[in-house]
Design a protein around this motif. Structure first.
Motif, PDB file in Angstrom:
ATOM      1  N   PRO A  51       0.807  -1.230   0.000  1.00  0.00           N
ATOM      2  CA  PRO A  51       0.000   0.000   0.000  1.00  0.00           C
ATOM      3  C   PRO A  51       0.836   1.276   0.000  1.00  0.00           C
ATOM      4  CG  PRO A  51      -0.914  -1.602   1.520  1.00  0.00           C
ATOM      5  CD  PRO A  51       0.402  -2.151   1.064  1.00  0.00           C
ATOM      6  N   LEU A  52       1.923   1.286   0.751  1.00  0.00           N
ATOM      7  CA  LEU A  52       2.741   2.496   0.795  1.00  0.00           C
ATOM      8  C   LEU A  52       3.510   2.681  -0.509  1.00  0.00           C
ATOM      9  CD1 LEU A  52       4.077   2.403   4.473  1.00  0.00           C
ATOM     10  CD2 LEU A  52       1.896   3.210   3.568  1.00  0.00           C
ATOM     11  N   THR A  53       3.984   1.585  -1.072  1.00  0.00           N
ATOM     12  CA  THR A  53       4.638   1.674  -2.377  1.00  0.00           C
ATOM     13  C   THR A  53       3.654   2.174  -3.424  1.00  0.00           C
ATOM     14  OG1 THR A  53       6.098  -0.163  -1.795  1.00  0.00           O
ATOM     15  CG2 THR A  53       5.920   0.379  -4.129  1.00  0.00           C
ATOM     16  N   GLY A 208      -5.771  -4.343   3.220  1.00  0.00           N
ATOM     17  CA  GLY A 208      -5.444  -2.922   3.282  1.00  0.00           C
ATOM     18  C   GLY A 208      -6.686  -2.057   3.374  1.00  0.00           C
ATOM     19  N   ALA A 209      -7.734  -2.433   2.633  1.00  0.00           N
ATOM     20  CA  ALA A 209      -8.983  -1.685   2.690  1.00  0.00           C
ATOM     21  C   ALA A 209      -9.594  -1.756   4.076  1.00  0.00           C
ATOM     22  CB  ALA A 209      -9.957  -2.216   1.647  1.00  0.00           C
ATOM     23  N   GLN A 210      -9.488  -2.913   4.739  1.00  0.00           N
ATOM     24  CA  GLN A 210     -10.032  -3.057   6.087  1.00  0.00           C
ATOM     25  C   GLN A 210      -9.342  -2.121   7.068  1.00  0.00           C
ATOM     26  OE1 GLN A 210      -9.560  -7.244   6.812  1.00  0.00           O
ATOM     27  NE2 GLN A 210     -11.404  -7.816   5.674  1.00  0.00           N
ATOM     28  N   VAL A 211      -8.019  -1.958   6.929  1.00  0.00           N
ATOM     29  CA  VAL A 211      -7.290  -1.035   7.799  1.00  0.00           C
ATOM     30  C   VAL A 211      -7.790   0.385   7.594  1.00  0.00           C
ATOM     31  CG1 VAL A 211      -5.039   0.006   8.276  1.00  0.00           C
ATOM     32  CG2 VAL A 211      -5.227  -2.467   7.967  1.00  0.00           C
ATOM     33  N   TYR A 212      -7.911   0.800   6.346  1.00  0.00           N
ATOM     34  CA  TYR A 212      -8.407   2.137   6.043  1.00  0.00           C
ATOM     35  C   TYR A 212      -9.839   2.322   6.541  1.00  0.00           C
ATOM     36  CZ  TYR A 212      -5.248   5.054   3.284  1.00  0.00           C
ATOM     37  OH  TYR A 212      -4.263   5.906   2.890  1.00  0.00           O
ATOM     38  N   SER A 219     -14.564   4.262   2.950  1.00  0.00           N
ATOM     39  CA  SER A 219     -14.940   2.998   2.342  1.00  0.00           C
ATOM     40  C   SER A 219     -14.310   2.931   0.961  1.00  0.00           C
ATOM     41  CB  SER A 219     -16.466   2.894   2.228  1.00  0.00           C
ATOM     42  OG  SER A 219     -16.843   1.668   1.663  1.00  0.00           O
ATOM     43  N   LEU A 220     -13.509   1.905   0.728  1.00  0.00           N
ATOM     44  CA  LEU A 220     -12.785   1.766  -0.530  1.00  0.00           C
ATOM     45  C   LEU A 220     -13.517   0.803  -1.457  1.00  0.00           C
ATOM     46  CD1 LEU A 220      -9.162   1.557   0.887  1.00  0.00           C
ATOM     47  CD2 LEU A 220     -10.080   3.391  -0.519  1.00  0.00           C
ATOM     48  N   HIS A 221     -13.538   1.146  -2.760  1.00  0.00           N
ATOM     49  CA  HIS A 221     -14.237   0.338  -3.753  1.00  0.00           C
ATOM     50  C   HIS A 221     -13.299   0.083  -4.931  1.00  0.00           C
ATOM     51  CE1 HIS A 221     -18.084   1.145  -1.686  1.00  0.00           C
ATOM     52  NE2 HIS A 221     -17.590   2.367  -1.514  1.00  0.00           N
TER      53      HIS A 221
END
Length: 271
Positions: A51-53, A208-212, A219-221
């Motif tokens: 995710p950071l990359t 990664g979406a769960q962390v955010y 909410s990421l889609h």
């Protein structure tokens, strides 16, 4: 930079709660972030470095796109969902190629607005403005006196939607929002999009979406390739088309695997 508007009531920055724009700022080496934002970045890194990359590669993609379009003669940019304008931001890249370039940033996040005046400064020959408006309301954006005072909508405009569409709820459909943004613009305008995808590493993207979603109140889609291509219906895609964004005209050899980035990037021209 053109003023953002009249006097506003003081706004609580809620520095104790992580914010996506500040997490992004931290990853990019900016200074507009707090402990909660850095904690989320650390949690993402604990899962894996992907995710950071991806955030850094997304920024590099934006820089390459803007240099390419400015090199093609584009002198007007509309950046929708700008986030905190960590330097070098879009206007700095565009005006380094064409000092007369004009840029309008759009966001409706008061946290972003709180930092915009201090961080946005145009080159003397160009213009840079910040418009507070929701991405879900294209007509409000395009009809804004501030936008019309900065950009000439009878001339081509490059619309950039960099890592913003995957934060939008499905209603209204993001594809429809993009269509409404581009419809009034003249031939020769461009669209640039970067978007999260689960096509390459679905398990890692979900984690990664769960962390955010839990820490940053978003909410990421993710979009698959067909959904990404649909944003460019009716446009002429620039080579190499819809690709993992680090493969869009890279500045050097590509050394990162697609599943690490898990983001698509593409640019299209309105015929």
């Amino acid at each position: 930079m053109k003023p953002c508007g009249g006097r506003r009531k003081p706004f609580d920055l809620r520095t104790e709660v992580a914010h996506t724009a500040r997490v992004y700022d931290y990853v990019l080496g900016g200074k507009t972030n707090y402990a909660a934002d850095r904690e989320v970045a650390s949690k993402l890194m604990a899962i894996e470095p992907g995710p950071l990359t991806a955030m850094r590669e997304n920024r590099a993609f934006m820089h390459r796109v803007v240099r390419e379009l400015a090199g093609r003669g584009v002198r007007q940019f509309l950046d929708v969902g700008t986030g905190i304008p960590t330097s070098p931001n879009l206007h700095e890249v565009a005006q380094s190629v064409a000092p007369e370039a004009r840029v309008v940033y759009v966001d409706n996040d008061p946290i972003v607005l709180a930092h915009a005046r201090a961080l946005l400064a145009s080159a003397p020959r160009g213009r840079t403005a910040y418009l507070e408006a929701p991405v879900q309301e294209p007509e409000q954006i395009l009809n804004s006196p501030m936008l019309k005072g900065t950009l000439d909508l009878d001339e081509p405009v490059a619309v950039t939607l960099i890592a913003i569409l995957h934060f939008l709820p499905p209603d209204p459909e993001p594809r429809e929002i993009v269509r409404r943004l581009l419809e009034p613009l003249p031939a020769g305008s461009y669209l640039a999009v970067s978007h999260m995808t689960a096509d390459f590493a679905p398990r890692a993207v979900r984690r990664g979406a769960q962390v955010y979603n839990s820490a940053a109140e978003v909410s990421l889609h993710p979009a698959d390739r067909a959904e990404m291509e649909a944003f460019f219906d009716g446009l002429d895609l620039l080579d190499p088309g819809v690709v993992p964004l680090h493969r869009w005209h890279p500045d050097g050899p590509v050394t990162v695997e697609d599943e690490v980035i898990s983001m698509y990037g593409a640019v299209g021209r309105k015929p």
